[in-house]
Scaffold this motif. Structure first.
Motif, PDB file in Angstrom:
ATOM      1  N   SER A   1       7.291  26.739   8.804  1.00  0.00           N
ATOM      2  CA  SER A   1       6.555  25.959   7.803  1.00  0.00           C
ATOM      3  C   SER A   1       7.044  26.254   6.391  1.00  0.00           C
ATOM      4  N   TYR A   2       6.773  25.296   5.524  1.00  0.00           N
ATOM      5  CA  TYR A   2       7.005  25.464   4.089  1.00  0.00           C
ATOM      6  C   TYR A   2       5.700  25.127   3.394  1.00  0.00           C
ATOM      7  N   GLU A   3       5.277  25.997   2.505  1.00  0.00           N
ATOM      8  CA  GLU A   3       4.083  25.726   1.707  1.00  0.00           C
ATOM      9  C   GLU A   3       4.430  25.970   0.252  1.00  0.00           C
ATOM     10  N   GLY A   4       4.235  24.933  -0.551  1.00  0.00           N
ATOM     11  CA  GLY A   4       4.572  25.064  -1.953  1.00  0.00           C
ATOM     12  C   GLY A   4       4.696  23.716  -2.619  1.00  0.00           C
ATOM     13  N   GLU A   5       5.603  23.642  -3.584  1.00  0.00           N
ATOM     14  CA  GLU A   5       5.761  22.442  -4.394  1.00  0.00           C
ATOM     15  C   GLU A   5       6.828  21.513  -3.815  1.00  0.00           C
ATOM     16  N   PHE A   6       6.520  20.204  -3.882  1.00  0.00           N
ATOM     17  CA  PHE A   6       7.427  19.154  -3.422  1.00  0.00           C
ATOM     18  C   PHE A   6       7.710  18.197  -4.578  1.00  0.00           C
ATOM     19  N   VAL A   7       8.922  17.673  -4.635  1.00  0.00           N
ATOM     20  CA  VAL A   7       9.282  16.597  -5.553  1.00  0.00           C
ATOM     21  C   VAL A   7      10.097  15.586  -4.751  1.00  0.00           C
ATOM     22  N   ASN A   8       9.592  14.366  -4.678  1.00  0.00           N
ATOM     23  CA  ASN A   8      10.282  13.275  -3.966  1.00  0.00           C
ATOM     24  C   ASN A   8      10.752  13.684  -2.562  1.00  0.00           C
TER      25      ASN A   8
ATOM     26  N   ILE B   1       0.855  -1.185   0.000  1.00  0.00           N
ATOM     27  CA  ILE B   1       0.000   0.000   0.000  1.00  0.00           C
ATOM     28  C   ILE B   1       0.890   1.233   0.000  1.00  0.00           C
ATOM     29  N   GLU B   2       0.590   2.188  -0.888  1.00  0.00           N
ATOM     30  CA  GLU B   2       1.355   3.425  -0.996  1.00  0.00           C
ATOM     31  C   GLU B   2       0.444   4.621  -0.801  1.00  0.00           C
ATOM     32  N   ARG B   3       1.012   5.672  -0.204  1.00  0.00           N
ATOM     33  CA  ARG B   3       0.299   6.946  -0.119  1.00  0.00           C
ATOM     34  C   ARG B   3       0.227   7.515  -1.528  1.00  0.00           C
ATOM     35  N   SER B   4      -0.967   7.901  -1.946  1.00  0.00           N
ATOM     36  CA  SER B   4      -1.158   8.410  -3.298  1.00  0.00           C
ATOM     37  C   SER B   4      -2.417   9.265  -3.319  1.00  0.00           C
ATOM     38  N   GLY B   5      -2.290  10.524  -3.731  1.00  0.00           N
ATOM     39  CA  GLY B   5      -3.425  11.444  -3.708  1.00  0.00           C
ATOM     40  C   GLY B   5      -3.251  12.437  -2.579  1.00  0.00           C
ATOM     41  N   GLN B   6      -4.335  12.846  -1.951  1.00  0.00           N
ATOM     42  CA  GLN B   6      -4.291  13.818  -0.861  1.00  0.00           C
ATOM     43  C   GLN B   6      -4.251  13.116   0.485  1.00  0.00           C
ATOM     44  N   GLY B   7      -3.423  13.625   1.390  1.00  0.00           N
ATOM     45  CA  GLY B   7      -3.356  13.013   2.711  1.00  0.00           C
ATOM     46  C   GLY B   7      -2.548  13.828   3.691  1.00  0.00           C
ATOM     47  N   THR B   8      -2.628  13.407   4.957  1.00  0.00           N
ATOM     48  CA  THR B   8      -1.918  14.069   6.049  1.00  0.00           C
ATOM     49  C   THR B   8      -1.037  13.052   6.769  1.00  0.00           C
ATOM     50  N   HIS B   9       0.233  13.409   6.944  1.00  0.00           N
ATOM     51  CA  HIS B   9       1.183  12.577   7.682  1.00  0.00           C
ATOM     52  C   HIS B   9       1.621  13.374   8.905  1.00  0.00           C
ATOM     53  N   ILE B  10       1.469  12.775  10.075  1.00  0.00           N
ATOM     54  CA  ILE B  10       1.903  13.408  11.320  1.00  0.00           C
ATOM     55  C   ILE B  10       3.002  12.537  11.910  1.00  0.00           C
ATOM     56  N   SER B  11       4.198  13.110  12.051  1.00  0.00           N
ATOM     57  CA  SER B  11       5.324  12.335  12.597  1.00  0.00           C
ATOM     58  C   SER B  11       5.214  12.288  14.120  1.00  0.00           C
ATOM     59  N   SER B  12       5.878  11.314  14.713  1.00  0.00           N
ATOM     60  CA  SER B  12       5.862  11.181  16.165  1.00  0.00           C
ATOM     61  C   SER B  12       6.537  12.378  16.845  1.00  0.00           C
ATOM     62  N   SER B  13       7.356  13.123  16.100  1.00  0.00           N
ATOM     63  CA  SER B  13       8.003  14.320  16.654  1.00  0.00           C
ATOM     64  C   SER B  13       7.164  15.582  16.446  1.00  0.00           C
ATOM     65  N   GLY B  14       5.990  15.448  15.812  1.00  0.00           N
ATOM     66  CA  GLY B  14       5.082  16.583  15.661  1.00  0.00           C
ATOM     67  C   GLY B  14       5.151  17.324  14.341  1.00  0.00           C
ATOM     68  N   ILE B  15       5.926  16.845  13.391  1.00  0.00           N
ATOM     69  CA  ILE B  15       5.969  17.458  12.058  1.00  0.00           C
ATOM     70  C   ILE B  15       4.732  17.003  11.295  1.00  0.00           C
TER      71      ILE B  15
ATOM     72  N   TRP C   1       0.479  13.354  -2.519  1.00  0.00           N
ATOM     73  CA  TRP C   1       1.406  12.227  -2.459  1.00  0.00           C
ATOM     74  C   TRP C   1       1.390  11.502  -3.795  1.00  0.00           C
ATOM     75  N   LYS C   2       2.549  11.012  -4.206  1.00  0.00           N
ATOM     76  CA  LYS C   2       2.653  10.169  -5.392  1.00  0.00           C
ATOM     77  C   LYS C   2       3.838   9.246  -5.177  1.00  0.00           C
ATOM     78  N   ASN C   3       3.676   7.965  -5.473  1.00  0.00           N
ATOM     79  CA  ASN C   3       4.739   6.969  -5.272  1.00  0.00           C
ATOM     80  C   ASN C   3       5.235   6.951  -3.826  1.00  0.00           C
ATOM     81  N   ASP C   4       4.309   7.147  -2.883  1.00  0.00           N
ATOM     82  CA  ASP C   4       4.611   7.101  -1.452  1.00  0.00           C
ATOM     83  C   ASP C   4       5.540   8.225  -0.998  1.00  0.00           C
ATOM     84  N   CYS C   5       5.639   9.307  -1.787  1.00  0.00           N
ATOM     85  CA  CYS C   5       6.475  10.463  -1.450  1.00  0.00           C
ATOM     86  C   CYS C   5       5.651  11.738  -1.532  1.00  0.00           C
ATOM     87  N   MET C   6       6.115  12.780  -0.823  1.00  0.00           N
ATOM     88  CA  MET C   6       5.495  14.092  -0.955  1.00  0.00           C
ATOM     89  C   MET C   6       5.809  14.587  -2.366  1.00  0.00           C
TER      90      MET C   6
END
Length: 127
Positions: A94-101, A56-70, A76-81
């Protein structure tokens, strides 16, 4: 047992096809919603898909919350931001914008916790 760790996956299917002969739903993980709790305590909730190998891979829209609070909210695409999203640190930077891998890449805005910011192009996490 020492060293044994568990991950829990909860799948909430949003797309089902009916088998016309038996009228049973045929499960499809394309465009499904899932909740995944990682062994380290991280949590993902959002769209997911099943690969050809069955993982199972993250793909589409979603929220990831790390145990450290990030917190990452976005595409998401190919299990990456990948695509547009927002990454917020516990310090409120914070950073808001475009992500690649999983990297800031493309146009975005980084805001430090004191309110100062840079807005412009990023290349592989660099200004």
């Amino acid at each position: 047992m020492p060293g044994l760790r568990f991950a829990f996956v909860y799948l909430f299917l949003t797309s089902e096809k009916k088998d016309k002969k038996n009228e049973k739903p045929e499960v499809s993980l394309d465009n499904s919603t899932c909740v995944y709790i990682f062994p380290n305590g991280d949590r993902y909730e959002g769209e997911c898909t099943q690969t050809d190998l069955g993982s199972i891979e993250r793909s589409g829209q979603g929220t990831h919350i790390s145990s450290s609070g990030i917190i990452y909210q976005g595409s998401w695409k190919n299990d990456c931001m990948n695509g547009k999203g927002k990454l917020t640190h516990p310090s409120n930077a914070s950073y808001e914008g475009e992500f690649v891998n999983n990297q800031f890449h493309g146009f975005g805005k980084y805001t430090w916790s004191n309110g100062s910011y840079y807005e412009g192009n990023f290349v592989e996490n660099m200004l």
